[in-house]
Design an enzyme around this catalytic site. Structure first.
Site, PDB file in Angstrom:
ATOM      1  CG  HIS A  59      -2.073   0.886   1.178  1.00 14.74           C
ATOM      2  ND1 HIS A  59      -2.318   1.740   0.122  1.00 14.74           N
ATOM      3  CD2 HIS A  59      -3.089   1.100   2.080  1.00 14.74           C
ATOM      4  CE1 HIS A  59      -3.435   2.426   0.367  1.00 14.74           C
ATOM      5  NE2 HIS A  59      -3.914   2.056   1.536  1.00 14.74           N
ATOM      6  CD  GLN A  81      -2.519   5.019   4.863  1.00  9.87           C
ATOM      7  OE1 GLN A  81      -3.602   4.960   4.320  1.00  9.87           O
ATOM      8  NE2 GLN A  81      -2.213   6.004   5.698  1.00  9.87           N
ATOM      9  CG  ASP A 121      -4.167  -2.287   8.514  1.00 14.49           C
ATOM     10  OD1 ASP A 121      -5.270  -1.750   8.755  1.00 14.49           O
ATOM     11  OD2 ASP A 121      -3.848  -2.686   7.382  1.00 14.49           O
TER      12      ASP A 121
HETATM   13  N1   CP Z   1      -6.297   3.663   4.434  1.00 20.31           N
HETATM   14  C1   CP Z   1      -7.054   3.451   3.337  1.00 20.31           C
HETATM   15  O1   CP Z   1      -6.577   3.037   2.276  1.00 20.31           O
HETATM   16  O2   CP Z   1      -8.353   3.827   3.504  1.00 20.31           O
HETATM   17  P1   CP Z   1      -9.559   3.464   2.509  1.00 20.31           P
HETATM   18  O3   CP Z   1      -9.687   1.968   2.473  1.00 20.31           O
HETATM   19  O4   CP Z   1     -10.761   4.138   3.116  1.00 20.31           O
HETATM   20  O5   CP Z   1      -9.227   4.013   1.159  1.00 20.31           O
END
Ligand code: CP
Length: 303
Positions: free
Chosen positions: A129, A132, A221
């Site tokens: 990700h 993020q 997470d």
């Molecule tokens: N942190 C994140 O990617 O949030 P969403 O799933 O709301 O996009």
């Protein structure tokens, strides 16, 4: 042409510049001085998984930069019908100037990069990700941490976020200790590549307290990510004791920063009181907007 499928796509200098420039861009935005880099440009946002932050921050950021977003969800398009990614990518690349993709397998974003002919952004896969992490690292820099010398504790699943933290540590050199239950270790290849970059301070342990001891940053997470809903009950058992709460934070450095990519399951991986007493979590969410704007500018500059 550049893409951001993972932090393997950037050099360490490029990553550092993205973070510095994102902080400068945030200031420019607040002064009403957004560059109109995406004027007359269209960015497609493909969602095969749900989203709040990614969708709203990308749509807003594209608007700030003078462009137009087109949101494509799998359920409302031919993606759910099984159109080959190679075809979807080639068609969308003929309409759009850039494509962000949120999907399951990393091979899907790799196919978009191979076939679309325009820059591709990974908006989350099961593997990593990176958007993020741009926001997370930017937030820590804004809060005064030295990204080369800080100590970060990851508490929980060895998931896409954990993998992106490992990639970040490989680039920037900070100490990263990941506390994961046995059987939930992060991706071995990503770990090996990060260590091969020369960071000897990336370690996997199974005790949250061991990871959090003297940490400058504690991050976590959810225990069951999107697509793992069927494992929720088993994971709740396996992750017992992996909550980020005040008790755990006692062993961290005074003034420890807590991050969570959100959405959170309060009372599972993080105590509600920790979220409420660590507003940097919402700086982190806000910084998705600024970091991704800088990312799109950089990708346009490198087309
Ligand atoms: N942190 C994140 O990617 O949030 P969403 O799933 O709301 O996009």
């Amino acid at each position: 042409m550049k893409h951001l499928l993972s932090f393997e796509d950037v050099t360490t200098d490029e990553l550092k510049a993205l973070l510095d420039n994102a902080i400068a861009l945030k200031k420019a935005h607040r002064a009403g001085q957004d560059p109109k880099t995406l004027k007359d440009k269209v960015v497609a946002l493909v969602f095969e998984k749900s989203s709040t932050r990614t969708r709203v921050s990308f749509e807003t950021g594209i608007y700030h930069l003078g462009g137009q977003a087109v949101v494509v969800t799998s359920s409302g398009s031919q993606i759910a019908r099984g159109e080959p990614t190679e075809d979807t990518a080639r068609v969308m690349g003929r309409y759009c100037d850039m494509i962000m993709v949120r999907t399951f397998g990393q091979e899907v974003v790799e196919k978009y990069a191979k076939y679309a002919g325009v820059p591709i952004i990974n908006g989350l896969t099961d593997l990593v990700h990176p958007c993020q992490l741009l926001a997370d690292l930017m937030t820590l820099k804004e809060h005064g941490l030295d990204l080369a010398t800080m100590a970060v504790a990851w508490i929980g699943d060895g998931n896409n976020m954990a993998n992106s933290w490992i990639e970040s540590a490989g680039h920037l050199g900070f100490k990263l200790t990941l506390a994961v239950p046995e059987g939930y270790e992060p991706d071995a290849a990503i770990l090996a590549r990060a260590r091969a970059r020369g960071n000897k301070q990336i370690n996997i342990v199974h005790s949250p307290k061991e990871a959090a001891k003297e940490a400058d940053v504690v991050t976590t997470d959810v225990w069951a990510s999107m697509g793992q809903e069927a494992e929720k009950a088993k994971r709740a058992q396996d992750f017992k004791g992996f909550i980020v709460d005040e008790e755990l934070l006692k062993v961290a450095k005074s003034g420890v920063k807590v991050l969570h990519c959100l959405p959170a399951h309060r009372g599972e991986e993080i105590a509600a009181s920790v979220i409420e007493s660590h507003p940097e979590i919402f700086d982190e969410a806000e910084n998705r907007l600024h970091a991704q704007k800088q990312l799109m500018i950089w990708l346009m500059e490198n087309r």
